[in-house]
Write a protein that holds these residues in place. Structure first.
Motif, PDB file in Angstrom:
ATOM      1  N   THR A 159       0.803  -1.220   0.000  1.00 34.56           N
ATOM      2  CA  THR A 159       0.000   0.000   0.000  1.00 34.56           C
ATOM      3  C   THR A 159       0.836   1.269   0.000  1.00 34.56           C
ATOM      4  OG1 THR A 159      -0.088   0.017   2.427  1.00 34.56           O
ATOM      5  CG2 THR A 159      -1.878  -1.121   1.251  1.00 34.56           C
ATOM      6  N   GLY A 160       2.086   1.198   0.452  1.00 31.17           N
ATOM      7  CA  GLY A 160       2.888   2.390   0.720  1.00 31.17           C
ATOM      8  C   GLY A 160       2.655   2.854   2.142  1.00 31.17           C
ATOM      9  N   TRP A 161       3.738   3.323   2.795  1.00 28.72           N
ATOM     10  CA  TRP A 161       3.600   3.695   4.210  1.00 28.72           C
ATOM     11  C   TRP A 161       4.430   4.900   4.622  1.00 28.72           C
ATOM     12  CZ3 TRP A 161       7.950   3.816   7.239  1.00 28.72           C
ATOM     13  CH2 TRP A 161       9.080   3.166   6.737  1.00 28.72           C
ATOM     14  N   PHE A 162       5.507   5.207   3.913  1.00 30.75           N
ATOM     15  CA  PHE A 162       6.454   6.224   4.360  1.00 30.75           C
ATOM     16  C   PHE A 162       6.010   7.583   3.823  1.00 30.75           C
ATOM     17  CE2 PHE A 162      11.157   7.701   4.035  1.00 30.75           C
ATOM     18  CZ  PHE A 162      10.995   8.470   5.184  1.00 30.75           C
ATOM     19  N   ASP A 163       5.277   8.344   4.652  1.00 25.77           N
ATOM     20  CA  ASP A 163       4.705   9.594   4.166  1.00 25.77           C
ATOM     21  C   ASP A 163       5.773  10.632   3.816  1.00 25.77           C
ATOM     22  OD1 ASP A 163       5.425   9.942   6.802  1.00 25.77           O
ATOM     23  OD2 ASP A 163       3.626  11.032   7.388  1.00 25.77           O
ATOM     24  N   GLY A 164       6.941  10.572   4.485  1.00 28.17           N
ATOM     25  CA  GLY A 164       7.990  11.557   4.232  1.00 28.17           C
ATOM     26  C   GLY A 164       8.468  11.568   2.795  1.00 28.17           C
ATOM     27  N   GLU A 165       8.638  10.396   2.187  1.00 28.63           N
ATOM     28  CA  GLU A 165       9.118  10.359   0.810  1.00 28.63           C
ATOM     29  C   GLU A 165       8.037  10.835  -0.157  1.00 28.63           C
ATOM     30  OE1 GLU A 165      10.178   6.331  -0.279  1.00 28.63           O
ATOM     31  OE2 GLU A 165       8.362   5.543   0.650  1.00 28.63           O
ATOM     32  N   HIS A 166       6.783  10.665   0.220  1.00 29.88           N
ATOM     33  CA  HIS A 166       5.701  11.143  -0.636  1.00 29.88           C
ATOM     34  C   HIS A 166       5.690  12.670  -0.675  1.00 29.88           C
ATOM     35  CE1 HIS A 166       4.489   6.981   0.053  1.00 29.88           C
ATOM     36  NE2 HIS A 166       3.668   7.094  -0.964  1.00 29.88           N
ATOM     37  N   SER A 167       5.768  13.292   0.490  1.00 33.40           N
ATOM     38  CA  SER A 167       5.762  14.759   0.512  1.00 33.40           C
ATOM     39  C   SER A 167       7.036  15.322  -0.105  1.00 33.40           C
ATOM     40  CB  SER A 167       5.589  15.269   1.948  1.00 33.40           C
ATOM     41  OG  SER A 167       6.636  14.803   2.790  1.00 33.40           O
ATOM     42  N   ALA A 168       8.163  14.611   0.038  1.00 32.78           N
ATOM     43  CA  ALA A 168       9.426  15.105  -0.511  1.00 32.78           C
ATOM     44  C   ALA A 168       9.423  15.138  -2.032  1.00 32.78           C
ATOM     45  CB  ALA A 168      10.583  14.237  -0.008  1.00 32.78           C
TER      46      ALA A 168
ATOM     47  N   GLY B 107      -7.207   3.832   4.693  1.00 37.57           N
ATOM     48  CA  GLY B 107      -8.337   3.139   4.083  1.00 37.57           C
ATOM     49  C   GLY B 107      -8.369   3.300   2.583  1.00 37.57           C
ATOM     50  N   GLU B 108      -8.108   4.510   2.111  1.00 36.29           N
ATOM     51  CA  GLU B 108      -8.072   4.730   0.670  1.00 36.29           C
ATOM     52  C   GLU B 108      -6.882   4.036   0.033  1.00 36.29           C
ATOM     53  OE1 GLU B 108      -7.573   8.354  -2.585  1.00 36.29           O
ATOM     54  OE2 GLU B 108      -8.443   8.816  -0.611  1.00 36.29           O
ATOM     55  N   ARG B 109      -5.738   4.033   0.721  1.00 36.83           N
ATOM     56  CA  ARG B 109      -4.579   3.339   0.158  1.00 36.83           C
ATOM     57  C   ARG B 109      -4.879   1.853  -0.048  1.00 36.83           C
ATOM     58  NH1 ARG B 109      -1.674   5.989   4.162  1.00 36.83           N
ATOM     59  NH2 ARG B 109      -0.661   4.112   4.966  1.00 36.83           N
ATOM     60  N   PHE B 110      -5.553   1.232   0.913  1.00 31.34           N
ATOM     61  CA  PHE B 110      -5.917  -0.172   0.745  1.00 31.34           C
ATOM     62  C   PHE B 110      -6.904  -0.346  -0.399  1.00 31.34           C
ATOM     63  CE2 PHE B 110      -3.944  -1.604   4.699  1.00 31.34           C
ATOM     64  CZ  PHE B 110      -3.638  -2.922   4.378  1.00 31.34           C
ATOM     65  N   GLY B 111      -7.857   0.575  -0.534  1.00 31.78           N
ATOM     66  CA  GLY B 111      -8.799   0.488  -1.631  1.00 31.78           C
ATOM     67  C   GLY B 111      -8.117   0.605  -2.984  1.00 31.78           C
ATOM     68  N   ARG B 112      -7.209   1.557  -3.097  1.00 35.79           N
ATOM     69  CA  ARG B 112      -6.464   1.712  -4.347  1.00 35.79           C
ATOM     70  C   ARG B 112      -5.568   0.497  -4.599  1.00 35.79           C
ATOM     71  NH1 ARG B 112      -6.315   6.648  -6.796  1.00 35.79           N
ATOM     72  NH2 ARG B 112      -7.411   8.356  -5.735  1.00 35.79           N
ATOM     73  N   PHE B 113      -4.949  -0.010  -3.534  1.00 28.10           N
ATOM     74  CA  PHE B 113      -4.073  -1.172  -3.657  1.00 28.10           C
ATOM     75  C   PHE B 113      -4.842  -2.376  -4.199  1.00 28.10           C
ATOM     76  CE2 PHE B 113      -1.901  -4.713  -1.093  1.00 28.10           C
ATOM     77  CZ  PHE B 113      -0.952  -4.955  -2.065  1.00 28.10           C
ATOM     78  N   GLU B 114      -6.033  -2.617  -3.673  1.00 22.54           N
ATOM     79  CA  GLU B 114      -6.810  -3.763  -4.142  1.00 22.54           C
ATOM     80  C   GLU B 114      -7.180  -3.606  -5.614  1.00 22.54           C
ATOM     81  OE1 GLU B 114     -10.511  -6.656  -2.852  1.00 22.54           O
ATOM     82  OE2 GLU B 114     -10.073  -4.864  -1.659  1.00 22.54           O
ATOM     83  N   GLU B 115      -7.599  -2.421  -6.007  1.00 18.91           N
ATOM     84  CA  GLU B 115      -7.911  -2.210  -7.420  1.00 18.91           C
ATOM     85  C   GLU B 115      -6.669  -2.369  -8.291  1.00 18.91           C
ATOM     86  OE1 GLU B 115     -10.210   1.239  -8.416  1.00 18.91           O
ATOM     87  OE2 GLU B 115     -11.740   0.827  -6.885  1.00 18.91           O
TER      88      GLU B 115
ATOM     89  N   ARG C 286      -7.306  -7.360   6.385  1.00 18.96           N
ATOM     90  CA  ARG C 286      -7.246  -7.025   4.970  1.00 18.96           C
ATOM     91  C   ARG C 286      -6.062  -7.689   4.272  1.00 18.96           C
ATOM     92  NH1 ARG C 286      -8.237  -0.572   5.612  1.00 18.96           N
ATOM     93  NH2 ARG C 286      -6.781  -0.985   7.321  1.00 18.96           N
ATOM     94  N   THR C 287      -4.908  -7.725   4.938  1.00 23.45           N
ATOM     95  CA  THR C 287      -3.729  -8.320   4.300  1.00 23.45           C
ATOM     96  C   THR C 287      -3.925  -9.803   4.000  1.00 23.45           C
ATOM     97  OG1 THR C 287      -2.244  -6.684   5.280  1.00 23.45           O
ATOM     98  CG2 THR C 287      -1.259  -8.756   4.554  1.00 23.45           C
ATOM     99  N   PRO C 288      -4.397 -10.630   4.961  1.00 22.71           N
ATOM    100  CA  PRO C 288      -4.643 -12.039   4.610  1.00 22.71           C
ATOM    101  C   PRO C 288      -5.647 -12.206   3.475  1.00 22.71           C
ATOM    102  CG  PRO C 288      -4.584 -11.778   6.984  1.00 22.71           C
ATOM    103  CD  PRO C 288      -4.564 -10.389   6.402  1.00 22.71           C
ATOM    104  N   ARG C 289      -6.698 -11.383   3.466  1.00 22.26           N
ATOM    105  CA  ARG C 289      -7.713 -11.509   2.411  1.00 22.26           C
ATOM    106  C   ARG C 289      -7.107 -11.202   1.044  1.00 22.26           C
ATOM    107  NH1 ARG C 289     -10.775  -7.931  -0.215  1.00 22.26           N
ATOM    108  NH2 ARG C 289     -10.252  -6.199   1.188  1.00 22.26           N
ATOM    109  N   LEU C 290      -6.337 -10.117   0.946  1.00 21.43           N
ATOM    110  CA  LEU C 290      -5.746  -9.751  -0.331  1.00 21.43           C
ATOM    111  C   LEU C 290      -4.681 -10.755  -0.763  1.00 21.43           C
ATOM    112  CD1 LEU C 290      -5.446  -5.872   0.048  1.00 21.43           C
ATOM    113  CD2 LEU C 290      -7.124  -7.156  -1.282  1.00 21.43           C
TER     114      LEU C 290
END
Length: 304
Positions: free
Chosen positions: A106-115, A124-132, A182-186
């Protein structure tokens, strides 16, 4: 059990550093060379030249190696749109002759995203996008004709679903993490392998049990694996020297990783094998110490 080399180049490594490790790992008989997919150093310290791009790196390594498997642990769904990601991985699979695996998260390290200006939505949205993205990427690889998808976050219309990977029906997908639901299901729905990163034996066993249950309910079988920081030395002085080089305490690393003499590390690998682990990703943090890889290859690899 297969041993795989896992690197963290965002901590300060160039492409040439990674090339040297990948070619050494291939020569020494390790099963795979994996790298993280990050754009910024995690924690304090010298970032060196800065992080390198994971799939650019793997595309280059695909042409400079011949047998070792290559992959990410793990590519964040936040970094790339699913269509271009499917194209990148399929192309590297072609370039390598079918040796690529996609570790995906899903991605987790917010610092690299803002950088680097990468959107970082709530979990919740990250998991939704990840599943799609999982459905889209695997769907593009396996589609026989054009491919369309209509979801909450992504829409694809009459995609040609090209290029195709060499591996059929598709390259292996690895999902990691320690989530209870969610992780086991995916993993049960989309993955070929489930990985538990940097957990104790007890925690790893619990996570394996949850994923086994989900996979059984889905009627699927999964390869189980774990990632562990590794420090191996012929004696205590060598162990302490290697631990100090990566800023780790040998005692703590013995509890939470793979640290010790070859015999001690083999004993812990055996404990992971009893839990059902078929692959161990050895997180190697000092990429300049190729003698470390040689010791593991000589004294550990032949006995697993």
């Amino acid at each position: 059990m297969k041993l795989r080399i896992f690197t963290e180049p965002q901590q300060g490594a160039t492409y040439d550093d990674l090339l040297a490790v990948a070619q050494a790992a291939e020569r020494l008989g390790f099963d795979a060379f994996f790298r993280s997919d990050h754009y910024q150093r995690i924690g304090p310290g010298d970032p060196g030249a800065g992080s390198t791009d994971a799939w650019v790196t793997l595309g280059a390594l695909a042409r400079e190696t011949s047998t070792i498997r290559l992959g990410t642990l793990v590519t964040p769904a936040t970094f790339r749109l699913p269509g271009p990601l499917a194209i990148s991985v399929a192309q590297v699979d072609q370039m390598s002759g079918g040796r690529v695996e996609l570790g995906f998260g899903t991605g987790w390290f917010d610092g690299e995203h803002s950088a680097y200006g990468i959107p970082f939505p709530p979990l919740g949205e990250r998991f939704g996008r990840f599943e799609e993205q999982l459905e889209i990427v695997t769907g593009l690889w396996t589609a026989k004709d054009s491919y369309s998808f209509e979801g909450r976050y992504y829409r694809l219309v009459d995609s040609p679903a090209l290029p195709k990977p060499v591996q059929r029906p598709r390259p292996p997908v690895i999902i990691g993490g320690f989530g209870a639901k969610r992780t086991p299901r995916l993993a049960a729905a989309y993955a070929d392998e489930y990985n538990v990163p940097f957990r104790t034996l007890a925690d790893t066993g619990q996570a394996f049990a949850r994923v086994r249950e989900a996979a059984d309910e889905a009627g699927r079988g999964l390869i189980l694996s774990a990632a562990q920081t590794v420090v191996v030395g012929a004696d205590q002085a060598e162990i302490e020297r290697r631990a100090a080089a990566i800023g780790q305490d040998p005692g703590a690393l013995s509890e939470g990783g793979l640290c010790g003499t070859p015999e001690e590390v083999l004993a812990k690998l055996g404990a992971f094998a009893k839990l059902g682990a078929e692959r161990i990703y050895l997180q190697v943090l000092d990429l300049a110490d190729l003698e470390h890889l040689e010791l593991i290859a000589a004294e550990v690899l032949p006995h697993v």
